[in-house]
Enzyme design. Structure first.
Site, PDB file in Angstrom:
ATOM      1  N   ILE A   1       0.809  -1.220   0.000  1.00  0.00           N
ATOM      2  CA  ILE A   1       0.000   0.000   0.000  1.00  0.00           C
ATOM      3  C   ILE A   1       0.842   1.269   0.000  1.00  0.00           C
ATOM      4  O   ILE A   1       0.301   2.372  -0.061  1.00  0.00           O
ATOM      5  CB  ILE A   1      -0.963   0.029   1.206  1.00  0.00           C
ATOM      6  CG1 ILE A   1      -0.199  -0.108   2.530  1.00  0.00           C
ATOM      7  CG2 ILE A   1      -2.018  -1.050   1.081  1.00  0.00           C
ATOM      8  CD1 ILE A   1      -1.078   0.036   3.765  1.00  0.00           C
ATOM      9  N   GLY A   2       2.180   1.123   0.072  1.00  0.00           N
ATOM     10  CA  GLY A   2       2.999   2.334   0.061  1.00  0.00           C
ATOM     11  C   GLY A   2       4.485   2.045   0.080  1.00  0.00           C
ATOM     12  O   GLY A   2       4.915   0.936   0.408  1.00  0.00           O
TER      13      GLY A   2
ATOM     14  N   ASP B   1       8.590  17.050  11.750  1.00  0.00           N
ATOM     15  CA  ASP B   1       8.356  16.927  10.302  1.00  0.00           C
ATOM     16  C   ASP B   1       6.861  16.862  10.014  1.00  0.00           C
ATOM     17  O   ASP B   1       6.398  16.018   9.250  1.00  0.00           O
ATOM     18  CB  ASP B   1       9.062  15.692   9.750  1.00  0.00           C
ATOM     19  CG  ASP B   1       9.052  15.653   8.219  1.00  0.00           C
ATOM     20  OD1 ASP B   1       8.964  16.729   7.592  1.00  0.00           O
ATOM     21  OD2 ASP B   1       9.098  14.541   7.652  1.00  0.00           O
TER      22      ASP B   1
ATOM     23  N   VAL C   1       5.436  -0.549   2.751  1.00  0.00           N
ATOM     24  CA  VAL C   1       4.295  -0.726   3.650  1.00  0.00           C
ATOM     25  C   VAL C   1       3.279  -1.671   3.021  1.00  0.00           C
ATOM     26  O   VAL C   1       2.925  -1.531   1.845  1.00  0.00           O
ATOM     27  CB  VAL C   1       3.624   0.622   3.972  1.00  0.00           C
ATOM     28  CG1 VAL C   1       2.537   0.440   5.030  1.00  0.00           C
ATOM     29  CG2 VAL C   1       4.651   1.647   4.433  1.00  0.00           C
TER      30      VAL C   1
ATOM     31  N   LYS D   1       5.191  -2.164   8.196  1.00  0.00           N
ATOM     32  CA  LYS D   1       6.345  -1.514   7.578  1.00  0.00           C
ATOM     33  C   LYS D   1       7.543  -2.448   7.631  1.00  0.00           C
ATOM     34  O   LYS D   1       8.054  -2.767   8.710  1.00  0.00           O
ATOM     35  CB  LYS D   1       6.674  -0.200   8.294  1.00  0.00           C
ATOM     36  CG  LYS D   1       5.658   0.893   8.025  1.00  0.00           C
ATOM     37  CD  LYS D   1       6.156   2.229   8.538  1.00  0.00           C
ATOM     38  CE  LYS D   1       5.186   3.345   8.166  1.00  0.00           C
ATOM     39  NZ  LYS D   1       5.679   4.671   8.586  1.00  0.00           N
TER      40      LYS D   1
ATOM     41  N   GLY E   1       8.273   3.920   1.287  1.00  0.00           N
ATOM     42  CA  GLY E   1       8.990   4.998   1.945  1.00  0.00           C
ATOM     43  C   GLY E   1      10.432   5.003   1.485  1.00  0.00           C
ATOM     44  O   GLY E   1      10.839   4.167   0.676  1.00  0.00           O
TER      45      GLY E   1
END
Length: 356
Positions: A74-75, A192, A82, A96, A77
């Site tokens: 789904i992602g 951040d 992820v 993760k 980094g």
């Protein structure tokens, strides 16, 4: 035999007592388990340890099973990938897993250890809380709460059209989450805060992610660009403080309301207008909002603009997040309950699930 009137009275009294009990427990949960006070945090950390509710340790075999062999990505980094997973009790999680290159990085390994240690001690309805982790074979895999509506950035700059009510709920959630972090002992500085790391639940409650990641070391190009925004107001690169988080929150409100990044030409113009001491006319204020929104209450828009102006003040005139949440409650009318996800213990639905 008991009279029907007496039976009715006893039934009503029992119902009232139950409501009072629920209210009392809800008050304890909202002000103890989820409060921003340092004492509450420390007591809660001890309670979690006693009851074994600290983030759970998983085996890699379990994680392979829950992620269906890491099949649902789904992602991505800079240092991890992820995947979505499901625990046996039906809980959805974001898993993760470090990339092959980052597994060999001592910096990434050290940062992950610090992140786990930090996330094991904090918990709040408006944070992406750590569910568990695995450190088998020298590979740190982290399991976080899953938020089905993706990132705030995707919702602001994609095909979604968030309403004003949804946006103020998101602003409130971020404010309460950030206030909680700053109220910890010692304070937790995010460092951040941006739309890319704020996740949205199914009912558009905000959850702040990326906690514990802003440590000295290599930074991505995107983060370097975001850092340039805070450096412009006098802070040195790599300097993390609660005041910088407050400034970043003000910048984020501009993006939420306008739908524009301040790094764009239009966004920079809005930033200039919103930080002026002279309040713009109602018509001019409506020029600053995302055109996909309709029927935006002018008093609430003016309140959001005032919060931005205060957040972007120079130090030492900049307010704290404690000051900001008071304005969110008073002027935007967003309570901690209204900003909570439906399944949070601070809501009645969440409380009933917790009690059952």
């Amino acid at each position: 035999m008991m009279s029907p009137w007496i039976a009715c009275a006893l039934g009503a009294a029992s119902f009232l007592a139950l409501l009072l009990l629920l209210f009392f427990v809800l008050h304890i949960v909202a002000n103890g388990f989820l409060s921003g006070s340092g004492k509450g945090l420390l007591k809660n950390a001890k309670r979690l340890r006693r009851k074994g509710r600290r983030p759970r340790k998983f085996t890699l075999k379990e994680i392979h099973m829950y992620s269906e062999e890491f099949s649902n990505k789904i992602g991505n980094g800079s240092t991890n990938t992820v995947f979505k997973g499901n625990l046996p009790d039906g809980t959805e999680v974001a898993i993760k897993r470090p990339n092959a290159e980052s597994m060999c990085s001592l910096y990434v390994a050290a940062r992950t250890e610090i992140q786990i240690e930090l996330l094991s001690r904090i918990r709040h309805q408006n944070l992406v809380n750590l569910v568990g982790h695995s450190d088998e074979a020298g590979c740190q895999v982290l399991l976080f709460q899953y938020a089905s509506n993706g990132t705030l950035y995707e919702n602001l700059h994609g095909n979604e059209h968030l309403t004003w009510k949804q946006r103020t709920k998101i602003i409130g959630g971020i404010a309460y989450g950030l206030h909680y972090l700053h109220s910890c002992v010692p304070p937790v500085i995010h460092g951040d805060l941006c739309s890319q790391i704020v996740l949205l639940t199914e009912d558009y409650a905000a959850k702040i992610g990326g906690i514990g990641k802003s440590l000295p070391g290599p930074a991505s190009a995107e983060k370097e660009k975001r850092d340039s925004t805070t450096q412009a107001e006098g802070m040195e690169k790599g300097e993390y403080s609660s005041a910088r988080d407050v400034y970043a929150f003000g910048i984020l409100i501009i993006e939420i309301v306008s739908g524009k990044m301040i790094t764009s030409a239009d966004g920079a113009c809005i930033l200039d207008q919103w930080t002026r001491d002279i309040s713009p006319s109602q018509e001019k204020m409506l020029d600053f909002i995302d055109p996909s929104m309709h029927d935006v209450p002018i008093p609430e828009l003016a309140a959001a603009r005032e919060i931005v102006r205060l957040c972007l003040r120079s130090e030492p005139h900049r307010p704290t997040m404690a000051d900001i949440v008071e304005l969110v409650l008073k002027d935007l009318k967003i309570t901690i309950e209204a900003a909570a996800p439906l399944t949070s213990p601070v809501t009645l639905r969440g409380l009933l699930e917790l009690l059952v």
